[in-house]
Design an enzyme around this catalytic site. Sequence first.
Site, PDB file in Angstrom:
ATOM      1  N   LYS A  66      -8.822  37.531  18.030  1.00 61.44           N
ATOM      2  CA  LYS A  66      -7.430  37.755  17.538  1.00 61.44           C
ATOM      3  C   LYS A  66      -6.793  38.904  18.323  1.00 61.44           C
ATOM      4  O   LYS A  66      -7.290  39.730  18.460  1.00 61.44           O
ATOM      5  CB  LYS A  66      -7.639  37.977  15.890  1.00 61.44           C
ATOM      6  CG  LYS A  66      -6.104  38.119  15.400  1.00 61.44           C
ATOM      7  CD  LYS A  66      -5.230  36.919  14.987  1.00 61.44           C
ATOM      8  CE  LYS A  66      -3.917  37.219  14.810  1.00 61.44           C
ATOM      9  NZ  LYS A  66      -2.935  36.783  15.803  1.00 61.44           N
ATOM     10  N   LYS A  90      -9.962  47.182  14.960  1.00 65.29           N
ATOM     11  CA  LYS A  90      -8.859  47.251  13.830  1.00 65.29           C
ATOM     12  C   LYS A  90      -9.036  46.134  12.890  1.00 65.29           C
ATOM     13  O   LYS A  90      -8.856  46.462  11.545  1.00 65.29           O
ATOM     14  CB  LYS A  90      -7.532  46.823  14.502  1.00 65.29           C
ATOM     15  CG  LYS A  90      -6.441  47.549  14.124  1.00 65.29           C
ATOM     16  CD  LYS A  90      -5.182  47.007  14.860  1.00 65.29           C
ATOM     17  CE  LYS A  90      -4.922  48.066  16.037  1.00 65.29           C
ATOM     18  NZ  LYS A  90      -3.689  47.704  16.793  1.00 65.29           N
ATOM     19  N   LYS A 102      -7.382  40.032  23.499  1.00 60.15           N
ATOM     20  CA  LYS A 102      -5.927  40.567  23.975  1.00 60.15           C
ATOM     21  C   LYS A 102      -5.846  39.621  25.185  1.00 60.15           C
ATOM     22  O   LYS A 102      -6.725  39.225  25.989  1.00 60.15           O
ATOM     23  CB  LYS A 102      -5.892  41.864  24.203  1.00 60.15           C
ATOM     24  CG  LYS A 102      -4.707  42.603  24.252  1.00 60.15           C
ATOM     25  CD  LYS A 102      -4.122  42.906  22.666  1.00 60.15           C
ATOM     26  CE  LYS A 102      -2.842  43.532  22.581  1.00 60.15           C
ATOM     27  NZ  LYS A 102      -2.633  44.100  21.282  1.00 60.15           N
ATOM     28  N   THR A 186       3.810  46.540  10.452  1.00 58.30           N
ATOM     29  CA  THR A 186       3.118  47.640  10.992  1.00 58.30           C
ATOM     30  C   THR A 186       3.441  48.807  10.309  1.00 58.30           C
ATOM     31  O   THR A 186       2.758  49.604   9.782  1.00 58.30           O
ATOM     32  CB  THR A 186       3.323  47.389  12.518  1.00 58.30           C
ATOM     33  OG1 THR A 186       2.834  46.262  13.068  1.00 58.30           O
ATOM     34  CG2 THR A 186       2.671  48.832  13.294  1.00 58.30           C
ATOM     35  N   ASN A 217      10.523  48.156  17.175  1.00 54.77           N
ATOM     36  CA  ASN A 217      10.200  47.700  16.000  1.00 54.77           C
ATOM     37  C   ASN A 217       9.456  48.269  14.668  1.00 54.77           C
ATOM     38  O   ASN A 217       9.897  48.538  13.799  1.00 54.77           O
ATOM     39  CB  ASN A 217       9.371  46.388  16.432  1.00 54.77           C
ATOM     40  CG  ASN A 217       9.940  45.394  17.094  1.00 54.77           C
ATOM     41  OD1 ASN A 217      11.103  45.064  16.812  1.00 54.77           O
ATOM     42  ND2 ASN A 217       9.294  44.676  17.845  1.00 54.77           N
ATOM     43  N   SER A 343      -0.463  39.235  10.159  1.00 48.88           N
ATOM     44  CA  SER A 343      -0.844  38.078  11.161  1.00 48.88           C
ATOM     45  C   SER A 343      -2.028  37.111  10.518  1.00 48.88           C
ATOM     46  O   SER A 343      -1.956  36.053  10.536  1.00 48.88           O
ATOM     47  CB  SER A 343      -1.224  38.408  12.287  1.00 48.88           C
ATOM     48  OG  SER A 343      -0.239  38.820  13.112  1.00 48.88           O
TER      49      SER A 343
END
Length: 409
Positions: A66, A90, A102, A186, A217, A343
């Site tokens: 992910k 994380k 990533k 976030t 954001n 997510s």
Amino acid sequence: MAAFENFKQQVNAAAKLAGLTEKEQTALEKPDRVLRADLEVVLDSGSKATFPAYRIQFNNARGPYKGGIRFHPEADEDEVSALAAMMMVKCAVVGIPFGGAKGGVTVDPKKLSVRERQALARAYVQAFSDHLGPDQDIPAPDVYTNPSVMAHMLDEYEIITGKSQPAMITGKPIALGGSLGRDTATADGAIAVLEALLEDERVDVAGLTAAVQGAGNAGAQAARRLAHLGTKVVALSDSSGTLQDESGLDVAALLEGKAQKKEFSAVGKVDAVDAVLSANADLFVPAALEEQLRIDTVDALRARYVLEIANGPTTPEADALLATRGVTVVPDVLANAGGVAVSYFEWVQGRTGDYWKKEVVEARLSEIMRKAYREVADFARERTVTLRAAAYALALKRVAEAMRERGRL
Ligand code: NAD
């Protein structure tokens, strides 16, 4: 320092705490798979351009890979590897069943037209589709990619596979199965962790002053939420400068002004971009770029708390100095994990076809973040280490356990 070297230093510092053997530590520092491709795009001019692209699948012991995909001129294998490793950490810190990955494309997306950017998104999926999928590897937005890019990637993937597969990507537009609450996740997750920390310390969030670096954001939403909780936001910056007012800024009005005029320098009188670092505030929230708190800048910081919404905003040397000064740093792998937590909710919703109300997303996000904070804070207290060392140690223990159970260690 190169980004991946930095990650290895964190692992090295936490390996003993996590009780890892040298062999186990080495295994946790190695990506499972490094995928590379040259993406060819026909430009509007009719000529062709080629862009180097990466997908780094770091570890999938705890669940499918992910992690986001960034379009950036400086994206390279070292940076993408470090970010992939950080995703592994994380996801393990907040206990969601994903591994780490990533992606990146070395490109300046500001120089691409809307059509060229869409072609690049599709080319990325064409290059790596065999390795992507809801049970394999699930991308998401990152720097200079957004829900629209995710929509093009999903569309391309579904054309290639001939099936509807909304759970192959997250950060999608709501119309394609995106989750409510993803856009604020976030910052909301970071604020949930901050509230839990302040409850532990019996400090009233409404009595604090704060300086927020970055108003994109994540930073804008963090500033909004802090103001809503009664915290006095005395400094707020973007790449054009720092707005300051010791009696508290009108955050909502300034963000509204930025939405219309693009930059704070067009909204009010600004001080230097770096002035946000030395603002007289109890809390500093880096929400812009990496390596903002360095040995040459950290002396100016006056805050007692740092809430790392940006990825990697503090260098290891500055981190060590902050620890000796008694500054509490909530590390990125905990503070900004709310994005990947939602997510995960989006992935669950895409797999089940059962879409949740915003209040359900918000309540479950808060629960996950508070639980993660509790575990990290308890470990840090028991072992007398920083929250960062505790977060890495807990995460590495969890990944190592999953690898052992699989017989990979
Ligand atoms: P963004 O591109 O929306 O916003 C970045 C902001 O930083 C912009 O307001 C820009 O003007 C500002 N900025 C750039 N240079 C600056 C400087 N020198 N000083 C002050 N401000 C500056 O990005 P974002 O999505 O808000 O992400 C910000 C950080 O948070 C990044 O490090 C990102 O990796 C991290 N992060 C974001 C998410 C998310 O869900 N958005 C999740 C995890 C981590």
